[in-house]
Design an enzyme around this catalytic site. Sequence first.
Site, PDB file in Angstrom:
ATOM      1  CB  CYS A 142      10.764   1.088  19.143  1.00 46.39           C
ATOM      2  SG  CYS A 142      10.473   2.767  19.772  1.00 46.39           S
ATOM      3  CB  CYS A 154       7.040   1.821  19.485  1.00 51.28           C
ATOM      4  SG  CYS A 154       7.595   0.566  20.662  1.00 51.28           S
ATOM      5  CD  GLN A 182     -13.767   7.425   7.053  1.00 51.80           C
ATOM      6  OE1 GLN A 182     -14.146   6.354   7.515  1.00 51.80           O
ATOM      7  NE2 GLN A 182     -14.440   8.037   6.100  1.00 51.80           N
ATOM      8  CG  HIS A 231      -9.303   5.423  10.051  1.00 56.39           C
ATOM      9  ND1 HIS A 231     -10.260   5.093   9.114  1.00 56.39           N
ATOM     10  CD2 HIS A 231      -9.973   5.551  11.236  1.00 56.39           C
ATOM     11  CE1 HIS A 231     -11.454   5.033   9.709  1.00 56.39           C
ATOM     12  NE2 HIS A 231     -11.304   5.306  10.979  1.00 56.39           N
ATOM     13  NE  ARG A 248      -3.793   0.347   1.361  1.00 57.76           N
ATOM     14  CZ  ARG A 248      -4.381   0.505   2.546  1.00 57.76           C
ATOM     15  NH1 ARG A 248      -4.489  -0.510   3.379  1.00 57.76           N
ATOM     16  NH2 ARG A 248      -4.880   1.656   2.888  1.00 57.76           N
ATOM     17  CB  THR A 274     -16.584   7.888   3.495  1.00 54.31           C
ATOM     18  OG1 THR A 274     -16.565   6.880   4.507  1.00 54.31           O
ATOM     19  CG2 THR A 274     -17.496   9.017   3.917  1.00 54.31           C
ATOM     20  CB  SER A 275     -18.951   2.851   2.150  1.00 50.70           C
ATOM     21  OG  SER A 275     -18.133   2.430   3.225  1.00 50.70           O
ATOM     22  CB  CYS A 326      11.538   1.774  24.000  1.00 51.35           C
ATOM     23  SG  CYS A 326      10.531   0.653  23.010  1.00 51.35           S
TER      24      CYS A 326
HETATM   25  C1  BJW Z   1     -16.456   7.681  -4.838  1.00 56.04           C
HETATM   26  C2  BJW Z   1     -15.607   7.589  -5.918  1.00 56.04           C
HETATM   27  C3  BJW Z   1     -15.413   8.758  -6.624  1.00 56.04           C
HETATM   28  C4  BJW Z   1     -15.687   5.636  -5.093  1.00 56.04           C
HETATM   29  N1  BJW Z   1     -16.007   9.892  -6.240  1.00 56.04           N
HETATM   30  N2  BJW Z   1     -17.033   8.807  -4.456  1.00 56.04           N
HETATM   31  C5  BJW Z   1     -21.056  -2.519  15.434  1.00 56.04           C
HETATM   32  C6  BJW Z   1     -21.764  -1.344  15.235  1.00 56.04           C
HETATM   33  C7  BJW Z   1     -21.116  -0.105  15.169  1.00 56.04           C
HETATM   34  C8  BJW Z   1     -19.735  -0.021  15.285  1.00 56.04           C
HETATM   35  C9  BJW Z   1     -19.034  -1.192  15.499  1.00 56.04           C
HETATM   36  C10 BJW Z   1     -19.675  -2.420  15.558  1.00 56.04           C
HETATM   37  N3  BJW Z   1     -18.743  -3.383  15.751  1.00 56.04           N
HETATM   38  C11 BJW Z   1     -17.534  -2.789  15.802  1.00 56.04           C
HETATM   39  C12 BJW Z   1     -17.695  -1.443  15.652  1.00 56.04           C
HETATM   40  C13 BJW Z   1     -16.630  -0.399  15.610  1.00 56.04           C
HETATM   41  C14 BJW Z   1     -15.783  -0.515  14.353  1.00 56.04           C
HETATM   42  C15 BJW Z   1     -16.689  -0.503  13.141  1.00 56.04           C
HETATM   43  O1  BJW Z   1     -17.128   0.544  12.661  1.00 56.04           O
HETATM   44  N4  BJW Z   1     -16.963  -1.665  12.543  1.00 56.04           N
HETATM   45  C16 BJW Z   1     -17.870  -1.721  11.396  1.00 56.04           C
HETATM   46  C17 BJW Z   1     -17.323  -2.725  10.393  1.00 56.04           C
HETATM   47  C18 BJW Z   1     -19.252  -2.031  11.899  1.00 56.04           C
HETATM   48  N5  BJW Z   1     -14.908   0.637  14.337  1.00 56.04           N
HETATM   49  C19 BJW Z   1     -13.727   0.616  14.949  1.00 56.04           C
HETATM   50  O2  BJW Z   1     -13.275  -0.402  15.481  1.00 56.04           O
HETATM   51  C20 BJW Z   1     -12.979   1.923  15.046  1.00 56.04           C
HETATM   52  N6  BJW Z   1     -12.653   2.198  16.384  1.00 56.04           N
HETATM   53  C21 BJW Z   1     -13.590   2.463  17.310  1.00 56.04           C
HETATM   54  O3  BJW Z   1     -14.783   2.464  17.057  1.00 56.04           O
HETATM   55  O4  BJW Z   1     -13.060   2.736  18.559  1.00 56.04           O
HETATM   56  C22 BJW Z   1     -13.974   3.051  19.612  1.00 56.04           C
HETATM   57  C23 BJW Z   1     -13.969   4.518  19.907  1.00 56.04           C
HETATM   58  C24 BJW Z   1     -14.314   5.432  18.936  1.00 56.04           C
HETATM   59  C25 BJW Z   1     -14.341   6.797  19.198  1.00 56.04           C
HETATM   60  C26 BJW Z   1     -14.007   7.253  20.444  1.00 56.04           C
HETATM   61  C27 BJW Z   1     -13.643   6.352  21.430  1.00 56.04           C
HETATM   62  C28 BJW Z   1     -13.634   4.981  21.146  1.00 56.04           C
HETATM   63  C29 BJW Z   1     -11.688   1.853  14.233  1.00 56.04           C
HETATM   64  C30 BJW Z   1     -11.953   1.797  12.762  1.00 56.04           C
HETATM   65  C31 BJW Z   1     -10.651   1.615  12.008  1.00 56.04           C
HETATM   66  C32 BJW Z   1     -10.886   1.485  10.505  1.00 56.04           C
HETATM   67  N7  BJW Z   1      -9.692   1.158   9.862  1.00 56.04           N
HETATM   68  C33 BJW Z   1      -9.689   1.006   8.407  1.00 56.04           C
HETATM   69  C34 BJW Z   1      -8.386   0.267   7.980  1.00 56.04           C
HETATM   70  C35 BJW Z   1      -7.157   1.009   8.351  1.00 56.04           C
HETATM   71  C36 BJW Z   1      -6.721   1.987   7.282  1.00 56.04           C
HETATM   72  C37 BJW Z   1      -6.126   1.321   6.071  1.00 56.04           C
HETATM   73  O5  BJW Z   1      -5.632   0.210   6.131  1.00 56.04           O
HETATM   74  O6  BJW Z   1      -6.151   1.977   5.026  1.00 56.04           O
HETATM   75  O7  BJW Z   1      -9.853   2.247   7.744  1.00 56.04           O
HETATM   76  S1  BJW Z   1     -11.080   0.040   7.815  1.00 56.04           S
HETATM   77  C38 BJW Z   1     -11.272   0.922   6.313  1.00 56.04           C
HETATM   78  O8  BJW Z   1     -12.601   1.487   6.303  1.00 56.04           O
HETATM   79  C39 BJW Z   1     -10.262   2.085   6.372  1.00 56.04           C
HETATM   80  C40 BJW Z   1     -11.121   3.221   5.897  1.00 56.04           C
HETATM   81  O9  BJW Z   1     -10.569   4.438   6.357  1.00 56.04           O
HETATM   82  C41 BJW Z   1     -12.479   2.908   6.459  1.00 56.04           C
HETATM   83  C42 BJW Z   1     -13.608   3.584   5.752  1.00 56.04           C
HETATM   84  O10 BJW Z   1     -13.677   3.188   4.428  1.00 56.04           O
HETATM   85  P1  BJW Z   1     -14.193   4.213   3.329  1.00 56.04           P
HETATM   86  O11 BJW Z   1     -13.249   5.332   3.212  1.00 56.04           O
HETATM   87  O12 BJW Z   1     -15.599   4.547   3.597  1.00 56.04           O
HETATM   88  O13 BJW Z   1     -14.026   3.353   1.999  1.00 56.04           O
HETATM   89  P2  BJW Z   1     -15.109   2.416   1.242  1.00 56.04           P
HETATM   90  O14 BJW Z   1     -14.378   1.612   0.228  1.00 56.04           O
HETATM   91  O15 BJW Z   1     -15.935   1.684   2.193  1.00 56.04           O
HETATM   92  O16 BJW Z   1     -16.072   3.442   0.502  1.00 56.04           O
HETATM   93  C43 BJW Z   1     -15.632   4.222  -0.588  1.00 56.04           C
HETATM   94  C44 BJW Z   1     -16.800   5.108  -1.026  1.00 56.04           C
HETATM   95  O17 BJW Z   1     -16.345   5.986  -2.033  1.00 56.04           O
HETATM   96  C45 BJW Z   1     -17.975   4.320  -1.606  1.00 56.04           C
HETATM   97  O18 BJW Z   1     -19.180   4.787  -1.012  1.00 56.04           O
HETATM   98  C46 BJW Z   1     -17.941   4.662  -3.109  1.00 56.04           C
HETATM   99  O19 BJW Z   1     -19.245   4.717  -3.704  1.00 56.04           O
HETATM  100  C47 BJW Z   1     -17.285   6.020  -3.093  1.00 56.04           C
HETATM  101  N8  BJW Z   1     -16.537   6.354  -4.284  1.00 56.04           N
HETATM  102  N9  BJW Z   1     -15.202   6.233  -6.051  1.00 56.04           N
HETATM  103  C48 BJW Z   1     -16.851   9.837  -5.151  1.00 56.04           C
HETATM  104  N10 BJW Z   1     -14.621   8.746  -7.741  1.00 56.04           N
END
Ligand code: BJW
Length: 232
Positions: A133, A114, A88, A106, A56, A173-174, A136
């Site tokens: 790291c 670390c 994100q 994110h 990536r 974002t989805s 440390c």
């Molecule tokens: C276009 C386009 C064009 C295409 N023009 N548009 C049950 C219910 C609710 C929540 C939870 C649950 N069980 C667990 C949870 C929490 C969990 C969660 O949400 N899980 C779900 C699966 C349900 N979340 C977490 O664990 C987060 N932490 C958390 O909640 O901690 C608690 C806390 C929060 C706040 C305060 C205190 C405590 C952490 C989430 C970490 C996400 N990490 C990732 C991977 C790491 C990054 C990486 O490797 O790159 O982040 S997951 C992945 O999804 C990545 C992204 O940033 C994230 C969002 O994805 P995104 O950007 O929406 O991409 P897509 O592909 O889904 O969508 C793309 C969109 O673009 C589409 O709609 C297309 O149509 C559009 N598009 N081309 C305009 N040209």
Amino acid sequence: MQKIVILTGAGISAESGLGTFRAEGGLWAQHRIEDVATPEGFARDPKLVMDFYNARRAQAAEAAPNAGHVALAELEAQFPGEVVLVTQNVDDLHEQSGSRRVMHMHGALKGALCAACDHRWPAPMQMAPGDACPQCGAPTARPDIVWFGEIPYDMDEIYDHLAEADLFVSIGTSGNVYPAAGFVAEARRHGARTIEFNLEPSAIGSQFDDIRIGPATQTLPAWVTEVLATSG
Ligand code: BJW
């Protein structure tokens, strides 16, 4: 209108050649989420996860900002009020296009973290399991990425901005991943107007006042022109 808070997701970088997560053929189609984006997956197979993020990082290094990123940088530079950008995305295409005020909730591909002492430093292009790291000395380096189950960065600051927003804008974002998917509700609760930009309405599309459908490289430049023309 004084303050615009913008949330971006993978869709804004799609037209720069970086695949989105949930599209067919997207990143998650090749890897199970629990294997590459959870602390448990990393503990189970650190080499798989390091290789995934090395690939990536290499892909992101080749990518250039598109007209959508450029339009948002122009908005930040020219809007008479305040523009805050929360992404994100783990690429740095917003910074490359000139945006200055960017929060990476994110994490970032260019960062290393670390797992023992939380020290953060610039990641080398290739990371390997057991890398030390520099602070440390523990062999616990990992990508500085927020995985599922971990707390995203800058949450207090982001919620403060959402509470003050006059306009909340969600781009590419989805709406499947929280807490980001809850930002629109939070901004609305504090009285903000809300707009979504996407190729199609997202999972939370019904919560927005306005939806602009189309590729971000076309819809964003047109919208920024409109905002700047009316913000005097
Ligand atoms: C276009 C386009 C064009 C295409 N023009 N548009 C049950 C219910 C609710 C929540 C939870 C649950 N069980 C667990 C949870 C929490 C969990 C969660 O949400 N899980 C779900 C699966 C349900 N979340 C977490 O664990 C987060 N932490 C958390 O909640 O901690 C608690 C806390 C929060 C706040 C305060 C205190 C405590 C952490 C989430 C970490 C996400 N990490 C990732 C991977 C790491 C990054 C990486 O490797 O790159 O982040 S997951 C992945 O999804 C990545 C992204 O940033 C994230 C969002 O994805 P995104 O950007 O929406 O991409 P897509 O592909 O889904 O969508 C793309 C969109 O673009 C589409 O709609 C297309 O149509 C559009 N598009 N081309 C305009 N040209």
